[in-house]
Design a protein around this motif. Structure first.
Motif, PDB file in Angstrom:
ATOM      1  N   TYR A 101     -10.443  -7.361  12.256  1.00  0.00           N
ATOM      2  CA  TYR A 101      -9.799  -6.902  11.080  1.00  0.00           C
ATOM      3  C   TYR A 101      -9.043  -7.785  10.192  1.00  0.00           C
ATOM      4  CZ  TYR A 101      -9.930  -2.266  13.954  1.00  0.00           C
ATOM      5  OH  TYR A 101     -10.414  -1.077  14.696  1.00  0.00           O
ATOM      6  N   ILE A 102      -8.884  -7.441   8.932  1.00  0.00           N
ATOM      7  CA  ILE A 102      -8.280  -7.987   7.819  1.00  0.00           C
ATOM      8  C   ILE A 102      -6.898  -7.244   8.145  1.00  0.00           C
ATOM      9  CG2 ILE A 102      -7.369  -7.975   5.409  1.00  0.00           C
ATOM     10  CD1 ILE A 102     -10.271  -8.235   4.861  1.00  0.00           C
ATOM     11  N   MET A 103      -5.836  -8.191   8.291  1.00  0.00           N
ATOM     12  CA  MET A 103      -4.418  -7.809   8.399  1.00  0.00           C
ATOM     13  C   MET A 103      -3.552  -8.103   7.024  1.00  0.00           C
ATOM     14  SD  MET A 103      -4.465  -6.363  11.515  1.00  0.00           S
ATOM     15  CE  MET A 103      -2.716  -6.057  11.508  1.00  0.00           C
ATOM     16  N   GLY A 104      -3.038  -6.990   6.649  1.00  0.00           N
ATOM     17  CA  GLY A 104      -2.253  -7.282   5.607  1.00  0.00           C
ATOM     18  C   GLY A 104      -0.623  -6.725   5.635  1.00  0.00           C
ATOM     19  N   TRP A 105       0.038  -7.218   4.646  1.00  0.00           N
ATOM     20  CA  TRP A 105       1.507  -6.857   4.525  1.00  0.00           C
ATOM     21  C   TRP A 105       1.502  -6.395   3.311  1.00  0.00           C
ATOM     22  CZ3 TRP A 105       4.956  -6.675   8.133  1.00  0.00           C
ATOM     23  CH2 TRP A 105       5.006  -7.603   9.332  1.00  0.00           C
ATOM     24  N   PHE A 106       2.278  -5.170   3.099  1.00  0.00           N
ATOM     25  CA  PHE A 106       2.766  -4.452   1.945  1.00  0.00           C
ATOM     26  C   PHE A 106       4.156  -3.990   1.905  1.00  0.00           C
ATOM     27  CE2 PHE A 106      -1.453  -3.111   0.164  1.00  0.00           C
ATOM     28  CZ  PHE A 106      -2.187  -3.451   1.336  1.00  0.00           C
ATOM     29  N   ARG A 107       4.614  -3.652   0.866  1.00  0.00           N
ATOM     30  CA  ARG A 107       6.073  -3.563   0.586  1.00  0.00           C
ATOM     31  C   ARG A 107       6.430  -2.440  -0.284  1.00  0.00           C
ATOM     32  NH1 ARG A 107       8.465  -9.274  -2.199  1.00  0.00           N
ATOM     33  NH2 ARG A 107       7.472  -8.706  -4.372  1.00  0.00           N
ATOM     34  N   GLN A 108       7.483  -1.633  -0.243  1.00  0.00           N
ATOM     35  CA  GLN A 108       7.798  -0.666  -1.083  1.00  0.00           C
ATOM     36  C   GLN A 108       9.288  -0.530  -1.334  1.00  0.00           C
ATOM     37  OE1 GLN A 108       6.533   3.328   0.450  1.00  0.00           O
ATOM     38  NE2 GLN A 108       6.645   4.022  -1.829  1.00  0.00           N
ATOM     39  N   ALA A 109       9.566  -0.758  -2.347  1.00  0.00           N
ATOM     40  CA  ALA A 109      11.142  -0.686  -2.979  1.00  0.00           C
ATOM     41  C   ALA A 109      11.360   0.727  -3.276  1.00  0.00           C
ATOM     42  CB  ALA A 109      11.255  -1.668  -4.101  1.00  0.00           C
ATOM     43  N   PRO A 110      12.740   1.106  -3.138  1.00  0.00           N
ATOM     44  CA  PRO A 110      13.121   2.440  -3.614  1.00  0.00           C
ATOM     45  C   PRO A 110      12.537   3.026  -5.022  1.00  0.00           C
ATOM     46  CG  PRO A 110      14.980   1.251  -2.754  1.00  0.00           C
ATOM     47  CD  PRO A 110      13.808   0.116  -2.649  1.00  0.00           C
ATOM     48  N   GLY A 111      12.190   3.985  -4.952  1.00  0.00           N
ATOM     49  CA  GLY A 111      11.288   4.580  -6.215  1.00  0.00           C
ATOM     50  C   GLY A 111      10.373   3.869  -6.928  1.00  0.00           C
ATOM     51  N   LYS A 112       9.693   2.986  -5.936  1.00  0.00           N
ATOM     52  CA  LYS A 112       8.271   2.334  -6.520  1.00  0.00           C
ATOM     53  C   LYS A 112       7.220   2.708  -5.501  1.00  0.00           C
ATOM     54  CE  LYS A 112      10.749  -1.188  -8.940  1.00  0.00           C
ATOM     55  NZ  LYS A 112      10.779  -2.839  -9.084  1.00  0.00           N
ATOM     56  N   GLU A 113       6.034   2.288  -6.098  1.00  0.00           N
ATOM     57  CA  GLU A 113       4.771   2.483  -5.134  1.00  0.00           C
ATOM     58  C   GLU A 113       4.904   1.242  -4.180  1.00  0.00           C
ATOM     59  OE1 GLU A 113       1.865   4.995  -8.047  1.00  0.00           O
ATOM     60  OE2 GLU A 113       1.211   3.088  -7.107  1.00  0.00           O
ATOM     61  N   ARG A 114       4.031   1.399  -3.212  1.00  0.00           N
ATOM     62  CA  ARG A 114       3.824   0.671  -1.948  1.00  0.00           C
ATOM     63  C   ARG A 114       2.894  -0.506  -2.826  1.00  0.00           C
ATOM     64  NH1 ARG A 114       2.579   2.459   3.797  1.00  0.00           N
ATOM     65  NH2 ARG A 114       4.478   3.794   3.144  1.00  0.00           N
ATOM     66  N   GLU A 115       3.415  -1.803  -2.664  1.00  0.00           N
ATOM     67  CA  GLU A 115       2.732  -2.743  -3.178  1.00  0.00           C
ATOM     68  C   GLU A 115       1.980  -3.942  -2.203  1.00  0.00           C
ATOM     69  OE1 GLU A 115       4.964  -4.724  -6.152  1.00  0.00           O
ATOM     70  OE2 GLU A 115       6.314  -5.801  -4.598  1.00  0.00           O
ATOM     71  N   PHE A 116       0.874  -4.359  -2.660  1.00  0.00           N
ATOM     72  CA  PHE A 116       0.311  -5.517  -1.748  1.00  0.00           C
ATOM     73  C   PHE A 116       1.240  -6.845  -2.057  1.00  0.00           C
ATOM     74  CE2 PHE A 116      -2.530  -7.994   0.058  1.00  0.00           C
ATOM     75  CZ  PHE A 116      -2.911  -9.442  -0.518  1.00  0.00           C
ATOM     76  N   VAL A 117       1.403  -7.491  -0.815  1.00  0.00           N
ATOM     77  CA  VAL A 117       2.062  -8.561  -0.570  1.00  0.00           C
ATOM     78  C   VAL A 117       1.292  -9.747  -0.112  1.00  0.00           C
ATOM     79  CG1 VAL A 117       3.999  -9.999   0.607  1.00  0.00           C
ATOM     80  CG2 VAL A 117       4.071  -7.526   0.208  1.00  0.00           C
ATOM     81  N   GLU A 118       0.597  -9.539   0.877  1.00  0.00           N
ATOM     82  CA  GLU A 118      -0.373 -10.827   1.456  1.00  0.00           C
ATOM     83  C   GLU A 118      -1.390 -10.068   2.445  1.00  0.00           C
ATOM     84  OE1 GLU A 118       2.037 -14.488   1.798  1.00  0.00           O
ATOM     85  OE2 GLU A 118       0.498 -15.617   2.059  1.00  0.00           O
ATOM     86  N   ALA A 119      -2.535 -11.053   2.660  1.00  0.00           N
ATOM     87  CA  ALA A 119      -3.443 -10.383   3.622  1.00  0.00           C
ATOM     88  C   ALA A 119      -4.339 -11.557   4.147  1.00  0.00           C
ATOM     89  CB  ALA A 119      -4.516  -9.538   3.123  1.00  0.00           C
ATOM     90  N   ILE A 120      -4.690 -11.663   5.542  1.00  0.00           N
ATOM     91  CA  ILE A 120      -5.150 -12.565   6.049  1.00  0.00           C
ATOM     92  C   ILE A 120      -6.774 -11.971   6.766  1.00  0.00           C
ATOM     93  CG2 ILE A 120      -3.951 -12.363   8.049  1.00  0.00           C
ATOM     94  CD1 ILE A 120      -4.025 -15.526   8.438  1.00  0.00           C
ATOM     95  N   THR A 121      -7.900 -12.701   6.746  1.00  0.00           N
ATOM     96  CA  THR A 121      -8.996 -12.292   7.276  1.00  0.00           C
ATOM     97  C   THR A 121      -8.924 -12.386   8.806  1.00  0.00           C
ATOM     98  OG1 THR A 121     -10.114 -14.469   6.747  1.00  0.00           O
ATOM     99  CG2 THR A 121     -10.424 -12.548   5.196  1.00  0.00           C
ATOM    100  N   TRP A 122     -10.022 -12.072   9.584  1.00  0.00           N
ATOM    101  CA  TRP A 122      -9.709 -12.217  10.926  1.00  0.00           C
ATOM    102  C   TRP A 122      -9.667 -13.481  11.306  1.00  0.00           C
ATOM    103  CZ3 TRP A 122     -13.183 -14.198  14.339  1.00  0.00           C
ATOM    104  CH2 TRP A 122     -14.450 -14.666  13.879  1.00  0.00           C
TER     105      TRP A 122
END
Length: 124
Positions: free
Chosen positions: A32-53
Motif C-alpha cells: 500500500y501507499i501510506m500517507g499522513w494527513f492533518r486536520q486543523a480545527p474548522g478546516k478540511e483534512r489536508e494531505f501532508v506526505e505519502a510514501i510508496t510501498w
C-alpha cells in the motif's frame, strides 16, 4: 481490513520536533501507499506526505517541504513522520492512512483505511 494506530503526538514549542508512528495490522500493508494527513480545527483534512510501498517515491505538501520526512519499515508494519522545525500552523490532528489502489497518493478520497488520529499542538 487494515487497522492503523497512530502515536507520538503531543505539545511542543515552535521550532521543536516530534516523531509520529503508525502501526498497521490486518491485511498486508507492504503493497500500500501510506500517507499522513492533518486536520486543523474548522478546516478540511489536508494531505501532508505519502510514501510508496518500496519507498521509491515520496509525495509531500509544499507547506512541509524540508521540515517533515516520511519513512516506513515494512518488516515492522510501521510508517513514521519525522516533523522538525514545527510551526504553530502545523497544529492539528494527524491521521495515518493506507491507499491500496497505489494511485493518486495526495488525494484523501483515494485512501481506504484511516487511523483514529493523534493530536499535535505547536505553541508559539
Amino acid at each position: 481490513q487494515v487497522q492503523l494506530v497512530e502515536s507520538g503526538g503531543g505539545l511542543v514549542q515552535a521550532g521543536g520536533s516530534l516523531r509520529l508512528s503508525c502501526a498497521a495490522s490486518g491485511r498486508t500493508f507492504t503493497s500500500y501507499i501510506m500517507g499522513w494527513f492533518r486536520q486543523a480545527p474548522g478546516k478540511e483534512r489536508e494531505f501532508v506526505e505519502a510514501i510508496t510501498w518500496n519507498a521509491d517515491r515520496i509525495y509531500y505538501a509544499d507547506s512541509v517541504k524540508g521540515r517533515f520526512t516520511i519513512s516506513r519499515d515494512n518488516a515492522k508494519n510501521t510508517v513514521y513522520l519525522q516533523m522538525n522545525s514545527l510551526k504553530p500552523e502545523d497544529t492539528g490532528v494527524y491521521y495515518c492512512a493506507a491507499n491500496r489502489r497505489g494511485q493518486s497518493a495526495t488525494l484523501k478520497n483515494q485512501y481506504d483505511y484511516w487511523g483514529q488520529g493523534t493530536q499535535v499542538t505547536v505553541s508559539s
